[in-house]
Design a protein around this motif. Structure first.
Motif, PDB file in Angstrom:
ATOM      1  N   VAL A   5      -8.255  -4.026   9.589  1.00  0.00           N
ATOM      2  CA  VAL A   5      -8.645  -2.607   9.189  1.00  0.00           C
ATOM      3  C   VAL A   5      -8.848  -1.639  10.168  1.00  0.00           C
ATOM      4  CG1 VAL A   5     -10.516  -1.239   8.054  1.00  0.00           C
ATOM      5  CG2 VAL A   5      -9.771  -3.375   7.173  1.00  0.00           C
ATOM      6  N   PHE A   6      -9.225  -2.083  11.491  1.00  0.00           N
ATOM      7  CA  PHE A   6      -9.398  -0.939  12.590  1.00  0.00           C
ATOM      8  C   PHE A   6      -8.017  -0.810  13.168  1.00  0.00           C
ATOM      9  CE2 PHE A   6     -10.026  -0.442  17.144  1.00  0.00           C
ATOM     10  CZ  PHE A   6     -10.753   0.398  17.175  1.00  0.00           C
ATOM     11  N   TYR A   7      -7.146  -2.024  13.153  1.00  0.00           N
ATOM     12  CA  TYR A   7      -5.554  -1.774  13.929  1.00  0.00           C
ATOM     13  C   TYR A   7      -5.041  -0.795  12.832  1.00  0.00           C
ATOM     14  CZ  TYR A   7      -0.869  -3.142  14.215  1.00  0.00           C
ATOM     15  OH  TYR A   7       0.461  -3.148  14.080  1.00  0.00           O
ATOM     16  N   ILE A  43       0.971  -1.224  -0.081  1.00  0.00           N
ATOM     17  CA  ILE A  43      -0.072   0.067  -0.095  1.00  0.00           C
ATOM     18  C   ILE A  43       1.063   1.218   0.162  1.00  0.00           C
ATOM     19  CG2 ILE A  43      -1.785   1.110   1.364  1.00  0.00           C
ATOM     20  CD1 ILE A  43      -2.827  -1.423   2.276  1.00  0.00           C
ATOM     21  N   ARG A  44       2.014   1.225   0.799  1.00  0.00           N
ATOM     22  CA  ARG A  44       2.957   2.462   0.898  1.00  0.00           C
ATOM     23  C   ARG A  44       3.480   2.454  -0.863  1.00  0.00           C
ATOM     24  NH1 ARG A  44       8.533   2.998   4.123  1.00  0.00           N
ATOM     25  NH2 ARG A  44       8.815   4.988   3.819  1.00  0.00           N
ATOM     26  N   GLU A  45       3.792   1.526  -1.504  1.00  0.00           N
ATOM     27  CA  GLU A  45       4.495   1.743  -2.675  1.00  0.00           C
ATOM     28  C   GLU A  45       3.118   2.182  -3.714  1.00  0.00           C
ATOM     29  OE1 GLU A  45       5.787  -2.164  -3.479  1.00  0.00           O
ATOM     30  OE2 GLU A  45       7.776  -1.986  -2.147  1.00  0.00           O
ATOM     31  N   TYR A  66      -1.280   3.880  10.572  1.00  0.00           N
ATOM     32  CA  TYR A  66      -0.427   3.414   9.625  1.00  0.00           C
ATOM     33  C   TYR A  66      -1.051   3.727   8.050  1.00  0.00           C
ATOM     34  CZ  TYR A  66       1.838   0.322  12.881  1.00  0.00           C
ATOM     35  OH  TYR A  66       2.760   0.011  13.954  1.00  0.00           O
ATOM     36  N   LEU A  67      -2.236   3.856   8.163  1.00  0.00           N
ATOM     37  CA  LEU A  67      -3.054   4.325   7.051  1.00  0.00           C
ATOM     38  C   LEU A  67      -4.090   5.246   7.525  1.00  0.00           C
ATOM     39  CD1 LEU A  67      -4.123   0.580   5.547  1.00  0.00           C
ATOM     40  CD2 LEU A  67      -1.986   2.029   5.197  1.00  0.00           C
ATOM     41  N   TYR A  68      -4.331   6.025   6.228  1.00  0.00           N
ATOM     42  CA  TYR A  68      -5.649   6.833   6.495  1.00  0.00           C
ATOM     43  C   TYR A  68      -6.951   6.415   5.632  1.00  0.00           C
ATOM     44  CZ  TYR A  68      -3.016  10.404   9.147  1.00  0.00           C
ATOM     45  OH  TYR A  68      -2.234  11.369  10.023  1.00  0.00           O
ATOM     46  N   GLN A  69      -7.852   6.321   6.122  1.00  0.00           N
ATOM     47  CA  GLN A  69      -8.889   5.806   5.425  1.00  0.00           C
ATOM     48  C   GLN A  69      -9.787   7.204   4.655  1.00  0.00           C
ATOM     49  OE1 GLN A  69     -12.172   4.074   7.752  1.00  0.00           O
ATOM     50  NE2 GLN A  69     -12.957   2.994   6.202  1.00  0.00           N
ATOM     51  N   ILE A  70      -9.878   7.063   3.536  1.00  0.00           N
ATOM     52  CA  ILE A  70     -10.362   8.139   2.440  1.00  0.00           C
ATOM     53  C   ILE A  70     -11.739   7.681   2.032  1.00  0.00           C
ATOM     54  CG2 ILE A  70      -8.025   9.208   1.833  1.00  0.00           C
ATOM     55  CD1 ILE A  70      -8.557   7.992  -0.798  1.00  0.00           C
ATOM     56  N   ASP A  71     -12.231   6.365   1.951  1.00  0.00           N
ATOM     57  CA  ASP A  71     -13.454   6.255   1.804  1.00  0.00           C
ATOM     58  C   ASP A  71     -13.862   4.727   2.226  1.00  0.00           C
ATOM     59  OD1 ASP A  71     -12.641   4.444  -0.153  1.00  0.00           O
ATOM     60  OD2 ASP A  71     -13.602   5.168  -1.828  1.00  0.00           O
ATOM     61  N   GLU A  72     -15.016   4.206   2.130  1.00  0.00           N
ATOM     62  CA  GLU A  72     -15.235   3.027   2.687  1.00  0.00           C
ATOM     63  C   GLU A  72     -14.244   1.557   2.167  1.00  0.00           C
ATOM     64  OE1 GLU A  72     -19.212   1.747   1.754  1.00  0.00           O
ATOM     65  OE2 GLU A  72     -20.162   3.204   3.038  1.00  0.00           O
ATOM     66  N   LYS A  73     -13.566   1.934   1.006  1.00  0.00           N
ATOM     67  CA  LYS A  73     -12.765   0.799   0.756  1.00  0.00           C
ATOM     68  C   LYS A  73     -11.297   1.148   0.644  1.00  0.00           C
ATOM     69  CE  LYS A  73     -16.279  -1.589  -2.267  1.00  0.00           C
ATOM     70  NZ  LYS A  73     -16.626  -1.980  -3.671  1.00  0.00           N
ATOM     71  N   LEU A  74     -10.991   2.432   0.309  1.00  0.00           N
ATOM     72  CA  LEU A  74      -9.688   2.921  -0.023  1.00  0.00           C
ATOM     73  C   LEU A  74      -9.111   3.510   1.291  1.00  0.00           C
ATOM     74  CD1 LEU A  74     -10.213   4.629  -3.128  1.00  0.00           C
ATOM     75  CD2 LEU A  74      -9.531   2.095  -3.055  1.00  0.00           C
ATOM     76  N   SER A  75      -7.665   2.941   1.427  1.00  0.00           N
ATOM     77  CA  SER A  75      -7.167   3.615   2.455  1.00  0.00           C
ATOM     78  C   SER A  75      -5.467   3.810   2.144  1.00  0.00           C
ATOM     79  CB  SER A  75      -6.769   2.688   3.845  1.00  0.00           C
ATOM     80  OG  SER A  75      -8.188   2.512   4.320  1.00  0.00           O
ATOM     81  N   ILE A  76      -4.998   4.910   2.281  1.00  0.00           N
ATOM     82  CA  ILE A  76      -3.607   5.511   1.942  1.00  0.00           C
ATOM     83  C   ILE A  76      -2.658   5.540   3.106  1.00  0.00           C
ATOM     84  CG2 ILE A  76      -2.437   7.471   0.946  1.00  0.00           C
ATOM     85  CD1 ILE A  76      -4.939   8.427  -0.243  1.00  0.00           C
ATOM     86  N   HIS A  77      -1.327   4.852   2.771  1.00  0.00           N
ATOM     87  CA  HIS A  77      -0.338   4.856   3.778  1.00  0.00           C
ATOM     88  C   HIS A  77      -0.107   6.281   4.276  1.00  0.00           C
ATOM     89  CE1 HIS A  77       3.330   3.744   5.495  1.00  0.00           C
ATOM     90  NE2 HIS A  77       3.072   2.480   5.536  1.00  0.00           N
ATOM     91  N   THR A  78       0.327   6.270   5.570  1.00  0.00           N
ATOM     92  CA  THR A  78       0.571   7.728   5.978  1.00  0.00           C
ATOM     93  C   THR A  78       1.715   8.225   5.458  1.00  0.00           C
ATOM     94  OG1 THR A  78      -0.174   6.551   8.090  1.00  0.00           O
ATOM     95  CG2 THR A  78       1.250   8.548   8.314  1.00  0.00           C
ATOM     96  N   ASP A  79       2.893   7.468   4.988  1.00  0.00           N
ATOM     97  CA  ASP A  79       3.920   8.310   4.321  1.00  0.00           C
ATOM     98  C   ASP A  79       3.504   8.940   3.022  1.00  0.00           C
ATOM     99  OD1 ASP A  79       5.493   7.306   6.421  1.00  0.00           O
ATOM    100  OD2 ASP A  79       6.283   5.864   5.298  1.00  0.00           O
ATOM    101  N   PRO A  80       3.041   8.546   2.137  1.00  0.00           N
ATOM    102  CA  PRO A  80       2.409   9.031   0.957  1.00  0.00           C
ATOM    103  C   PRO A  80       1.368   9.954   1.196  1.00  0.00           C
ATOM    104  CG  PRO A  80       1.941   6.858   0.750  1.00  0.00           C
ATOM    105  CD  PRO A  80       2.741   6.889   1.854  1.00  0.00           C
ATOM    106  N   PHE A  81       0.537   9.923   2.243  1.00  0.00           N
ATOM    107  CA  PHE A  81      -0.381  10.750   2.395  1.00  0.00           C
ATOM    108  C   PHE A  81       0.076  11.950   3.010  1.00  0.00           C
ATOM    109  CE2 PHE A  81      -3.754  12.590   5.359  1.00  0.00           C
ATOM    110  CZ  PHE A  81      -4.809  12.397   4.377  1.00  0.00           C
ATOM    111  N   THR A  82       1.115  12.140   3.811  1.00  0.00           N
ATOM    112  CA  THR A  82       1.603  13.016   4.447  1.00  0.00           C
ATOM    113  C   THR A  82       2.427  13.847   3.588  1.00  0.00           C
ATOM    114  OG1 THR A  82       1.774  11.902   6.849  1.00  0.00           O
ATOM    115  CG2 THR A  82       3.184  13.665   6.399  1.00  0.00           C
ATOM    116  N   LYS A  83       3.086  12.969   2.650  1.00  0.00           N
ATOM    117  CA  LYS A  83       3.901  13.653   1.611  1.00  0.00           C
ATOM    118  C   LYS A  83       3.206  14.783   0.674  1.00  0.00           C
ATOM    119  CE  LYS A  83       7.439  12.679  -1.750  1.00  0.00           C
ATOM    120  NZ  LYS A  83       8.082  11.645  -2.580  1.00  0.00           N
TER     121      LYS A  83
END
Length: 633
Positions: free
Chosen positions: A547-549, A519-521, A555-572
Motif C-alpha cells: 500500500v505504501f509502495y 484497479i486501473r480497469e 501508481y495509485l491515489y488514495q482517496i480514503d482509508e480503503k479506496l485508491s484510484i489508479h493514476t491513469d483514470p484519476f488524472t483523466k
C-alpha cells in the motif's frame, strides 16, 4: 565523572580477595569451589566508592600459577595496579611473574600494599619493604607508594583509599572516542533475560539498543540492556566494567576471549607482526616456529612464533621483532599489548605490542627485520593517519596536541598528502575514513533494500543514529550530502543506493502487476485495495508495504482509508472536470461530469483539495489555475 579500572595482583593467599572485600564490602569469590578451597579461580569484580568524581571498578585476579590466563585477562585493561604482598611471606614466585606480566603489558601506574601486618613486627616490616623495593627496582613500581594494612582489623585501609585517590586524581579517563570494543571475560544467562556478557570497555562507547557484532563469529547482536556493577545504564564507555544483555545469540555461541565491537569496524586476524620483549630470564630456549600461547585482551590462542633473523631465542631480556601465526582468529589493532607463554613446560616468555595486526608472509632475513622496525617506529604521517583512523574526524589543534607536532608542521603535512581531507567545518579526516564510511553505509543500504525492496530507501535519521556512536554526526551528514557521491541518492528524508529502485519481491511481481491492472480497469469506482491484495493471495505481511509502495510511487491515489484510484483514470477524470467547468464548480456539476455517486465523489473532490488543485468555498470549489496546469503538464 571519571572512570577507572584497578587491578589486584600478587601471589596466591597474599590477601587480595580479603582486601577487596574490605575496600568494597563485596566478596568476589562467588564460586562454590572458590569458597571450599579458599582460593580465587575466576576474576572477581566490585565497585570501589572513593568520591563523587570517580567511578572505579576493582578487579581481583587469581594468584595461583594455574590460573595465569585469568590473571592476564583481568589486568589487560586496567588503569592502575595494586601489587599485594603478604607481610609474613614477602615477594614470592607469582609476585615476580605478575610483575613481569604487568611490565610487559605496558602498565605504568601502581601502588604496593603489604597485607597481614598483624603477623610481623615493625622490624620485619622494614625488612619486607626493603625486599619489595629491591624486587621492583628498575620497574614502573620503583617509585610507587607503599602501604601497610591489616584487612581483618581494617588498619591502614583509610590511608590506602587516600593513596588510591591521589594516584587517580588528575588522571584522565580512558579516551572513549573510536569504535566500541569490549573483550569478553564472562558470559552467563539470567532467567527471563537471556544471555549476558561482561568485560572492560577498551575503546569507544556503547548505547542501549545498539547493533553490535560478536567476533570472531561475525554474529550481529543487539545491546538490549546495559549495567555497570548491577546498576542499569543507558550507555557504557571506555574504562568501565559493563554487563550487556545481548539479543540474537545464545550463551553456547559465546566464550571468554570473544570480542563485542561496533558493527563493521573491526576485523579478525591470525597473523600478527609484533615487537617482543622477553622476561629477564628464560628457563628454556625459544625455537623457530616453536609453539606459544598468546594472551591478548581476554583471548588465549595457540600458535607459533616466527623469527626473521634467528632460529632460536636463548637470552632473556631481549627485544626482537617477529611474527605470531595463530591457530584461531583474534581481534586486535596496532599498539595492543600482549603476553606470550610456553604451553609446556609452562612459563611466561615475554610480551610487547602489536606492530601490524594484518601481517603477511615475509622472507627470512635482515630486510624483513628492518621493515618491521620501520613499521614499529611510526612516522608523523603514519601517526596522523592512525589517529584520524581512530577519531574519524579531528581538529588540527587537537591533532597537533595528540601527536606532539606543531600546527604549522601539521598543516604542511596535511596539505602535502592527498590522503587527508579538510572538511568545510575545518576538521580533518582521511580518504580511507570517508571511503570506509561510504562502504559501510552502502552495505547497510543494500541489506535494507534486500529486506524492504518496496521502500524508497532508509531513513536518513536512522543511518545517522546507527553510525553516531563511532562516527561524528557532522561527518555522516556531510557524506550523505556530498553531490559527488554517486553511490548514494537522497530523496528528502530517505537515502537509497543509486542502484536501487523500489520494486515488489520477484515472487509476487506478477500478482502485484495484476492488482494494478484490475484497479486501473475499475476506473473511478474502485473496490477496497486490501480486497484486491487478498484476492491475489498475496501474503498479508506484505499488504502494508505494498500500500505504501503504490502511493509513494504514485501508481495509485488514495482517496480514503480503503479506496485508491489508479493514476491513469484519476488524472483523466481531473483533466475532464477542469476542461468542462469554469473557475468555480459545484458538487452537482462534478457529479454529472464524472458520473460518480456521492460515496466516491466526496472523497475524490477532497483529494483534489489535499493535492492543492482546488480550494473549497462553502458548497463550491475553485480551481487553483497555476497548480492544476502544472500538475496536468
Amino acid at each position: 565523572m571519571n572512570h577507572y579500572t584497578i587491578g589486584m595482583a600478587g601471589h596466591i593467599d597474599h590477601g587480595k580477595t580479603t582486601l577487596t572485600k574490605v575496600l568494597t564490602n563485596i566478596d568476589t569469590d562467588r564460586l562454590k569451589e572458590e569458597k571450599e578451597r579458599n582460593i580465587s579461580i575466576e576474576l572477581g569484580y566490585a565497585p570501589l566508592k572513593l568520591n563523587e568524581d570517580m567511578e572505579v571498578s576493582l578487579i581481583d585476579v587469581p594468584g595461583h600459577e594455574r590460573f595465569i590466563r585469568q590473571m592476564i585477562a583481568g589486568v589487560a585493561g586496567i588503569d592502575l595496579v595494586m601489587l599485594v604482598v603478604a607481610g609474613d611471606e614477602g615477594v614470592m614466585p607469582q609476585t615476580r611473574e605478575h610483575m613481569d606480566i604487568l611490565r610487559l603489558l605496558g602498565i605504568e601506574n601502581g601502588l604496593i600494599v603489604v597485607t597481614k601486618i598483624d603477623r610481623i613486627d615493625k622490624e620485619m616490616q622494614e625488612l619486607v619493604e626493603l625486599d619489595i623495593r629491591e624486587s621492583v627496582e628498575g620497574t614502573f613500581l620503583e617509585e610507587s607508594p607503599l602501604f601497610f594494612v591489616d584487612s581483618l582489623k581494617q588498619i591502614g585501609i583509610e590511608d590506602l583509599k587516600k593513596g588510591i585517590i591521589k594516584e587517580l586524581e588528575g588522571r584522565a579517563s580512558r579516551d572513549a572516542s573510536g569504535a566500541f570494543r569490549l573483550p569478553i571475560d564472562q558470559v552467563f544467562t539470567v532467567h527471563g533475560q537471556g544471555t549476558i556478557v561482561r568485560g572492560t570497555v577498551y575503546e569507544g562507547t556503547v548505547n542501549e539498543g545498539a547493533t553490535l557484532e560478536l567476533l570472531p563469529q561475525k554474529i550481529r547482536v543487539r545491546a538490549r540492556q546495559l549495567q555497570v556493577h548491577h546498576q542499569p545504564r543507558e550507555s557504557g564507555r571506555a574504562g568501565q566494567r559493563v554487563a550487556i544483555n545481548v539479543g540474537g545469540v545464545s550463551k553456547e555461541e559465546i566464550k571468554r576471549g570473544d570480542v563485542l565491537v561496533a558493527s563493521g569496524f573491526y576485523e579478525t586476524t591470525q597473523t600478527i607482526d609484533v615487537a617482543l620483549t622477553t622476561v629477564s630470564k628464560l628457563r628454556y630456549d625459544i625455537k623457530q616456529r616453536g609453539a606459544v600461547k598468546l594472551h591478548i585482551g581476554t583471548s588465549e590462542v595457540y600458535g607459533k612464533i616466527v623469527f626473521f633473523d634467528r632460529n632460536e631465542l636463548v637470552d632473556g631480556n631481549v627485544e626482537v621483532v617477529c611474527q605470531l601465526r595463530l591457530n584461531e582468529p583474534v581481534v586486535t589493532r596496532r599498539g595492543d599489548r600482549f603476553i606470550i607463554r610456553r604451553p609446556t613446560p609452562t612459563e611466561t616468555i615475554g610480551g610487547g605490542f602489536v606492530i601490524d595486526p594484518n601481517g603477511k608472509k615475509y622472507r627470512f632475513g635482515q630486510e624483513t627485520v628492518s621493515n618491521l622496525k620501520e613499521k614499529m617506529v611510526a612516522t608523523p604521517e603514519e601517526r596522523v593517519f592512525q589517529l584520524i583512523t581512530d577519531k574519524k574526524m579531528i581538529t588540527v589543534k587537537a591533532l597537533s596536541k595528540e601527536i606532539n607536532l606543531s600546527e604549522e608542521e601539521l598543516v604542511h603535512l596535511l596539505n602535502e598528502r592527498d590522503k587527508f581531507i579538510t572538511l568545510p567545518s575545518g576538521e580533518v579526516t582521511s580518504e580511507q575514513v570517508l571511503e570506509s564510511l561510504k562502504e559501510f553505509i552502502q552495505a547497510d543500504l543494500e541489506r535494507y533494500h534486500a529486506k524492504f525492496p518496496l521502500r524508497q530507501g532508509m531513513k536518513k535519521a536512522e543511518i545517522i543514529q546507527t553510525y553516531e556512536p563511532t562516527y561524528p554526526k557532522r561527518l555522516v551528514e556531510w557524506i550523505l550530502e556530498l553531490e559527488t557521491n554517486r553511490n548514494l541518492v537522497v530523496y528528502g528524508p530517505f537515502v537509497a543506493s543509486s542502484r536501487h529502485f523500489p520494486h515488489p519481491p520477484a515472487k509476487w511481481e506478477k500478482r502485484v502487476a495484476q492488482v494494478l491492472k484490475i484497479i486501473r480497469e475499475e476506473g473511478l469506482k474502485v473496490t477496497a485495495l486490501q480486497e484486491h491484495l487478498a484476492n491475489q493471495q498475496i501474503p498479508k505481511e506484505l499488504h502494508e508495504e505494498l500500500v505504501f509502495y503504490f502511493h509513494q510511487q504514485k501508481y495509485l491515489y488514495q482517496i480514503d482509508e480503503k479506496l485508491s484510484i489508479h493514476t491513469d483514470p484519476f488524472t483523466k477524470a481531473v483533466k475532464s472536470l477542469y476542461e468542462q467547468t469554469n473557475d468555480t464548480f459545484t458538487l452537482k456539476e462534478a457529479k454529472e461530469i464524472t458520473g460518480l455517486s456521492r460515496k466516491y465523489l466526496v472523497p475524490f473532490l477532497e483529494k483534489l483539495d489535499q493535492l492543492g488543485l482546488t480550494v473549497r468555498k462553502e458548497q463550491d470549489r475553485k480551481w487553483r489555475v497555476t497548480e492544476i496546469e502544472n500538475w496536468l503538464s
